[in-house]
Design a protein around this motif. Structure first.
Motif, short mmCIF file in Angstrom:
data_model
loop_
_atom_site.label_atom_id
_atom_site.label_comp_id
_atom_site.label_asym_id
_atom_site.label_seq_id
_atom_site.Cartn_x
_atom_site.Cartn_y
_atom_site.Cartn_z
N LEU A 128 9.33 44.40 54.97
CA LEU A 128 8.58 43.22 54.53
C LEU A 128 8.94 42.01 55.38
N GLY A 129 10.22 41.86 55.71
CA GLY A 129 10.63 40.74 56.56
C GLY A 129 9.97 40.80 57.92
N ALA A 130 9.88 42.01 58.50
CA ALA A 130 9.22 42.16 59.80
C ALA A 130 7.74 41.80 59.71
N ALA A 131 7.08 42.29 58.66
CA ALA A 131 5.65 42.01 58.49
C ALA A 131 5.41 40.51 58.30
N ASN A 132 6.23 39.88 57.47
CA ASN A 132 6.06 38.45 57.22
C ASN A 132 6.37 37.61 58.45
N THR A 133 7.36 38.03 59.22
CA THR A 133 7.69 37.33 60.46
C THR A 133 6.53 37.42 61.44
N MET A 134 5.95 38.60 61.56
CA MET A 134 4.82 38.77 62.47
C MET A 134 3.64 37.90 62.04
N ARG A 135 3.37 37.88 60.74
CA ARG A 135 2.22 37.12 60.26
C ARG A 135 2.48 35.60 60.23
N GLY A 136 3.67 35.22 59.82
CA GLY A 136 3.94 33.80 59.64
C GLY A 136 4.35 33.07 60.90
N VAL A 137 5.05 33.76 61.79
CA VAL A 137 5.55 33.12 63.01
C VAL A 137 4.70 33.50 64.21
#
Length: 293
Positions: free
Chosen positions: A186-195
């Motif tokens: 989830l952290g990887a997915a959110n980092t990709m989407r948010g950053v």
């Protein structure tokens, strides 16, 4: 274990080694705080070295919403870690996602930055590829979230600009891929989407870069195709910028070519601290080919 508290309450794990002028190392999307071992082992002999796990990377907090991740937040997190460690100013060294964060820290927090190294920074910056980059980033985020990091890591780790690392150092690359598989999905997915997906193009920040006075070293591999033109752009617009191109090299420069990376970084910091990393000599006019009078 040491943790900094970001301005929004997120806990960020950091570790340090050595004494001397501080250097903070900011990792890429595919790495974490462990990515900088070859640098901490070398530079801790004469510098206070700090590395940290970005939000979304354990043992730092993993916010559940992508809205808690952004390019601005990534830059501010660097400063929050420095503050937690009691450091007023530091050399800021970043790779890829960390290189973007280092550049934005220089724009947002010039008073906290001694110098900047942006290695492998350029993905998504090219205006012609902005839409493609956003689309492929969403696919990567979905793969991490739906398939999980362990299943998707071998695919991601064999990207076009990472196979150079695999060819040169199979054991080092295998360790990189194994650790990538341990990332929080989830952290990887959110980092990709948010950053990654939402960060502005470097080309849209030209006014800020032209006014930037921090010494900057840009590093890129000559087979890291989507970082070469952005690297040249930064060289042309940032007043105190140098550009180093690694031959036959890809994206993961600090792990793929650690000796060369460390040597160039050490020389850069030495010149900065000696006051010798200045602006380009005005006589070096890029419009001139040969002087005739």
């Amino acid at each position: 274990m040491a943790f900094a508290t970001a301005s929004d309450g997120v806990k960020l794990f950091y570790e340090e080694a050595g004494t001397g002028t501080p250097i903070i190392f900011v990792h890429e999307f595919g790495g974490s705080h462990w990515s900088w071992e070859p640098q901490l082992n070398f530079f801790a002999r004469r510098h206070r070295c700090i590395t940290f796990a970005a939000r979304g990377y354990r043992p730092s907090d993993v916010p559940e919403s992508a809205e808690s991740y952004s390019q601005t937040r990534a830059a501010d997190d660097i400063v929050d870690v420095l503050s937690a460690a009691g450091i007023e100013k530091a050399h800021v060294v970043g790779l890829s996602m960390g290189g973007f964060a280092a550049l934005h820290a220089g724009l947002r927090h010039a008073d906290r930055v001694l110098s900047i190294v942006a290695a492998g920074a350029g993905y998504g910056a090219e205006k012609a590829h902005e839409d493609y980059f956003k689309g492929i980033s969403e696919q990567v985020a979905r793969n991490f979230q739906e398939r999980g990091a362990r299943d998707f890591a071998p695919t991601y780790a064999e990207g076009a600009s990472r196979v150079q690392f695999q060819d040169k150092d199979p054991r080092g690359w295998a360790l990189f891929a194994e650790r990538l598989g341990q990332h929080d999905s989830l952290g990887a997915a959110n980092t990709m989407r948010g950053v990654q997906m939402r960060r502005p193009s470097l080309y849209d920040l030209e006014a800020g870069f032209r006014a930037m006075q921090a010494p900057l070293l840009v590093m890129t591999g000559d087979e890291d195709d989507h970082c070469i033109e952005p690297g040249l752009y930064l060289k042309r617009v940032v007043p105190r910028c140098g550009l180093a191109v690694f031959p036959k090299s890809g994206h993961t420069l600090n792990l793929e070519e650690p000796e060369l990376f460390n040597r160039l970084l050490a020389e850069f910091i030495a010149q900065v601290e000696a006051g010798r990393w200045g602006e380009r000599d005005p006589r070096a006019n890029p419009a001139q080919i040969m002087r005739v009078d």
